[in-house]
Enzyme design. Structure first.
Site, PDB file in Angstrom:
ATOM      1  N   ASN A 178      -0.464 -56.409 -16.054  1.00 43.69           N
ATOM      2  CA  ASN A 178      -0.723 -56.335 -14.616  1.00 43.69           C
ATOM      3  C   ASN A 178      -1.438 -57.637 -14.238  1.00 43.69           C
ATOM      4  O   ASN A 178      -2.624 -57.790 -14.515  1.00 43.69           O
ATOM      5  CB  ASN A 178      -1.598 -55.110 -14.315  1.00 43.69           C
ATOM      6  CG  ASN A 178      -2.017 -55.052 -12.858  1.00 43.69           C
ATOM      7  OD1 ASN A 178      -1.525 -55.828 -12.026  1.00 43.69           O
ATOM      8  ND2 ASN A 178      -2.921 -54.148 -12.535  1.00 43.69           N
ATOM      9  N   TRP A 179      -0.701 -58.526 -13.645  1.00 43.46           N
ATOM     10  CA  TRP A 179      -1.275 -59.852 -13.340  1.00 43.46           C
ATOM     11  C   TRP A 179      -2.268 -59.800 -12.179  1.00 43.46           C
ATOM     12  O   TRP A 179      -2.988 -60.753 -11.942  1.00 43.46           O
ATOM     13  CB  TRP A 179      -0.162 -60.844 -13.003  1.00 43.46           C
ATOM     14  CG  TRP A 179       0.736 -61.199 -14.141  1.00 43.46           C
ATOM     15  CD1 TRP A 179       0.713 -60.700 -15.429  1.00 43.46           C
ATOM     16  CD2 TRP A 179       1.806 -62.154 -14.120  1.00 43.46           C
ATOM     17  NE1 TRP A 179       1.702 -61.280 -16.185  1.00 43.46           N
ATOM     18  CE2 TRP A 179       2.384 -62.168 -15.404  1.00 43.46           C
ATOM     19  CE3 TRP A 179       2.335 -62.990 -13.132  1.00 43.46           C
ATOM     20  CZ2 TRP A 179       3.467 -63.004 -15.726  1.00 43.46           C
ATOM     21  CZ3 TRP A 179       3.412 -63.810 -13.446  1.00 43.46           C
ATOM     22  CH2 TRP A 179       3.971 -63.818 -14.734  1.00 43.46           C
ATOM     23  N   LYS A 180      -2.260 -58.697 -11.447  1.00 42.19           N
ATOM     24  CA  LYS A 180      -3.119 -58.574 -10.250  1.00 42.19           C
ATOM     25  C   LYS A 180      -2.863 -59.773  -9.325  1.00 42.19           C
ATOM     26  O   LYS A 180      -1.728 -60.230  -9.240  1.00 42.19           O
ATOM     27  CB  LYS A 180      -4.588 -58.420 -10.662  1.00 42.19           C
ATOM     28  CG  LYS A 180      -4.764 -57.290 -11.690  1.00 42.19           C
ATOM     29  CD  LYS A 180      -6.172 -56.901 -11.960  1.00 42.19           C
ATOM     30  CE  LYS A 180      -6.197 -55.759 -12.985  1.00 42.19           C
ATOM     31  NZ  LYS A 180      -7.546 -55.268 -13.239  1.00 42.19           N
ATOM     32  N   GLU A 236      -8.023 -50.293  -8.273  1.00 42.07           N
ATOM     33  CA  GLU A 236      -8.366 -51.322  -7.272  1.00 42.07           C
ATOM     34  C   GLU A 236      -7.728 -50.995  -5.926  1.00 42.07           C
ATOM     35  O   GLU A 236      -8.280 -51.308  -4.871  1.00 42.07           O
ATOM     36  CB  GLU A 236      -7.951 -52.706  -7.796  1.00 42.07           C
ATOM     37  CG  GLU A 236      -8.896 -53.167  -8.903  1.00 42.07           C
ATOM     38  CD  GLU A 236      -8.296 -54.069  -9.944  1.00 42.07           C
ATOM     39  OE1 GLU A 236      -7.196 -54.634  -9.716  1.00 42.07           O
ATOM     40  OE2 GLU A 236      -8.925 -54.217 -11.008  1.00 42.07           O
ATOM     41  N   GLU A 268      -6.882 -45.478 -17.057  1.00 41.57           N
ATOM     42  CA  GLU A 268      -7.725 -46.664 -16.932  1.00 41.57           C
ATOM     43  C   GLU A 268      -9.101 -46.262 -16.413  1.00 41.57           C
ATOM     44  O   GLU A 268      -9.274 -46.082 -15.193  1.00 41.57           O
ATOM     45  CB  GLU A 268      -7.095 -47.654 -15.947  1.00 41.57           C
ATOM     46  CG  GLU A 268      -5.750 -48.194 -16.380  1.00 41.57           C
ATOM     47  CD  GLU A 268      -5.466 -49.552 -15.747  1.00 41.57           C
ATOM     48  OE1 GLU A 268      -5.204 -50.490 -16.499  1.00 41.57           O
ATOM     49  OE2 GLU A 268      -5.535 -49.680 -14.518  1.00 41.57           O
ATOM     50  N   GLY A 319     -11.938 -54.905 -16.516  1.00 43.08           N
ATOM     51  CA  GLY A 319     -12.507 -56.230 -16.289  1.00 43.08           C
ATOM     52  C   GLY A 319     -13.957 -56.386 -16.700  1.00 43.08           C
ATOM     53  O   GLY A 319     -14.606 -57.368 -16.348  1.00 43.08           O
ATOM     54  N   SER A 338      -9.946 -53.510 -20.274  1.00 44.43           N
ATOM     55  CA  SER A 338     -10.503 -54.439 -21.260  1.00 44.43           C
ATOM     56  C   SER A 338      -9.783 -54.399 -22.603  1.00 44.43           C
ATOM     57  O   SER A 338     -10.394 -54.588 -23.654  1.00 44.43           O
ATOM     58  CB  SER A 338     -12.000 -54.201 -21.456  1.00 44.43           C
ATOM     59  OG  SER A 338     -12.692 -54.491 -20.245  1.00 44.43           O
ATOM     60  N   GLY A 381      -4.822 -56.211 -18.067  1.00 40.80           N
ATOM     61  CA  GLY A 381      -5.112 -57.086 -16.943  1.00 40.80           C
ATOM     62  C   GLY A 381      -5.384 -58.500 -17.429  1.00 40.80           C
ATOM     63  O   GLY A 381      -4.477 -59.280 -17.692  1.00 40.80           O
ATOM     64  N   GLY A 382      -6.660 -58.829 -17.573  1.00 40.54           N
ATOM     65  CA  GLY A 382      -7.069 -60.196 -17.918  1.00 40.54           C
ATOM     66  C   GLY A 382      -6.327 -60.796 -19.104  1.00 40.54           C
ATOM     67  O   GLY A 382      -5.883 -61.955 -19.048  1.00 40.54           O
TER      68      GLY A 382
HETATM   69  P1  13P Z   1      -8.439 -55.611 -17.636  1.00 42.56           P
HETATM   70  O1  13P Z   1      -7.516 -55.605 -18.821  1.00 42.56           O
HETATM   71  O2  13P Z   1      -8.680 -56.970 -17.071  1.00 42.56           O
HETATM   72  O3  13P Z   1      -9.688 -54.846 -17.909  1.00 42.56           O
HETATM   73  O4  13P Z   1      -7.672 -54.818 -16.469  1.00 42.56           O
HETATM   74  C1  13P Z   1      -7.082 -53.609 -16.760  1.00 42.56           C
HETATM   75  C2  13P Z   1      -6.265 -53.201 -15.608  1.00 42.56           C
HETATM   76  O5  13P Z   1      -6.786 -52.913 -14.539  1.00 42.56           O
HETATM   77  C3  13P Z   1      -4.816 -53.190 -15.765  1.00 42.56           C
HETATM   78  O6  13P Z   1      -4.198 -52.543 -14.713  1.00 42.56           O
END
Ligand code: 13P
Length: 246
Positions: free
Chosen positions: A8-10, A97, A165, A171, A209, A230-231
């Site tokens: 998920n690149w956000k 989010e 999640e 994050g 994370s 995510g990250g």
């Molecule tokens: P992180 O991996 O950055 O914690 O984010 C997880 C996430 O929200 C994936 O949708």
């Protein structure tokens, strides 16, 4: 069941960065099957450029959200129909989010998920508790409520994935213990099994994370069938290391 590792690149990656990232992933994927399905979910504006790049690769394309209606006066929104038309196979709905920043509730999320499924997409429905809820020992009831209300009745193991999640793990570098992850995933599996004939076959992803250092242990948990990253999905080495941890 073949695991799914989804990035998920956000709201990250300009076109050139996106191109470098997918080129790196495709290079690795061309050399080796990591043993999982791979998915990238870029921001809307990058869906077509990224789609063009991964067109003939086994890496799948997804959106990060969709509207529940097909078309109409909804400034700034994108429909599931449009995502399918743009070449997406997946869409994430109900990310924490979006729940927090756009005030999305389970009812709305279920309508988005329904629209996604009707358009032939596989929907990734996100659920998870806040730290306050975990500390109040409400995790299982919160997640149960979200799964019950946000997973639509036309869901099947083929068209729906559920991602657990924990909001406090996103994050932050924090993750639940392996026992806590197992407990929630077992609970979700039980709920789906009770509600859907193929409930046991739904893929359940863990997100929050996840990184190359913890992926192997998390992905080995029973009823964890992949990750929503995510990250760590923004770096070729990290995302690929997670993919090869399955
Ligand atoms: P992180 O991996 O950055 O914690 O984010 C997880 C996430 O929200 C994936 O949708």
């Amino acid at each position: 069941m073949r695991p799914l590792i989804a990035g998920n690149w956000k709201m990250n990656n300009l076109r050139s960065e996106a191109a470098t990232l997918v080129a790196g992933l495709m290079e690795q994927r061309a050399e080796q099957d990591p043993g999982c399905d791979m998915l990238v979910c870029p921001p809307f504006v990058s869906i077509r450029p990224v789609g063009d790049l991964i067109e003939n690769s086994p890496i799948a394309l997804g959106g990060q959200d969709c509207h529940s209606e097909t078309a109409g006066a909804h400034t700034g929104d994108v429909s599931a129909t449009m995502l399918a038309d743009a070449g997406c196979e997946f869409v994430i709905v109900g990310h924490s989010e979006r729940r927090a920043n756009h005030h999305e509730n389970d009812e709305l999320i279920a309508s988005k998920a329904k629209a996604a499924i009707s358009n032939g997409l596989t929907v990734v429905v996100c659920v998870g508790e806040t730290l306050e809820q975990r500390n109040a020992e409400k995790t299982l009831s919160i997640v149960e409520n979200q799964v019950t209300n946000a997973v639509p009745d036309n869901a099947t193991a083929k068209n729906t994935v559920v991602a657990y999640e924990p909001v406090w793990a996103i994050g932050t570098g924090l993750t639940p213990t392996i026992e806590q992850i197992a407990e929630v995933h077992d609970h979700i599996c039980g709920l789906l099994t009770a509600s859907f004939t193929d409930g046991e076959e739904f893929r359940l992803l863990y997100g929050g994370s996840m990184n190359p250092g913890n992926a192997r242990e998390i992905l080995a948990v029973e009823n964890v069938n992949g990750g929503l990253v995510g990250g760590a999905s923004l770096k070729v080495e990290d995302f690929w290391a997670i993919c090869t941890s399955v």
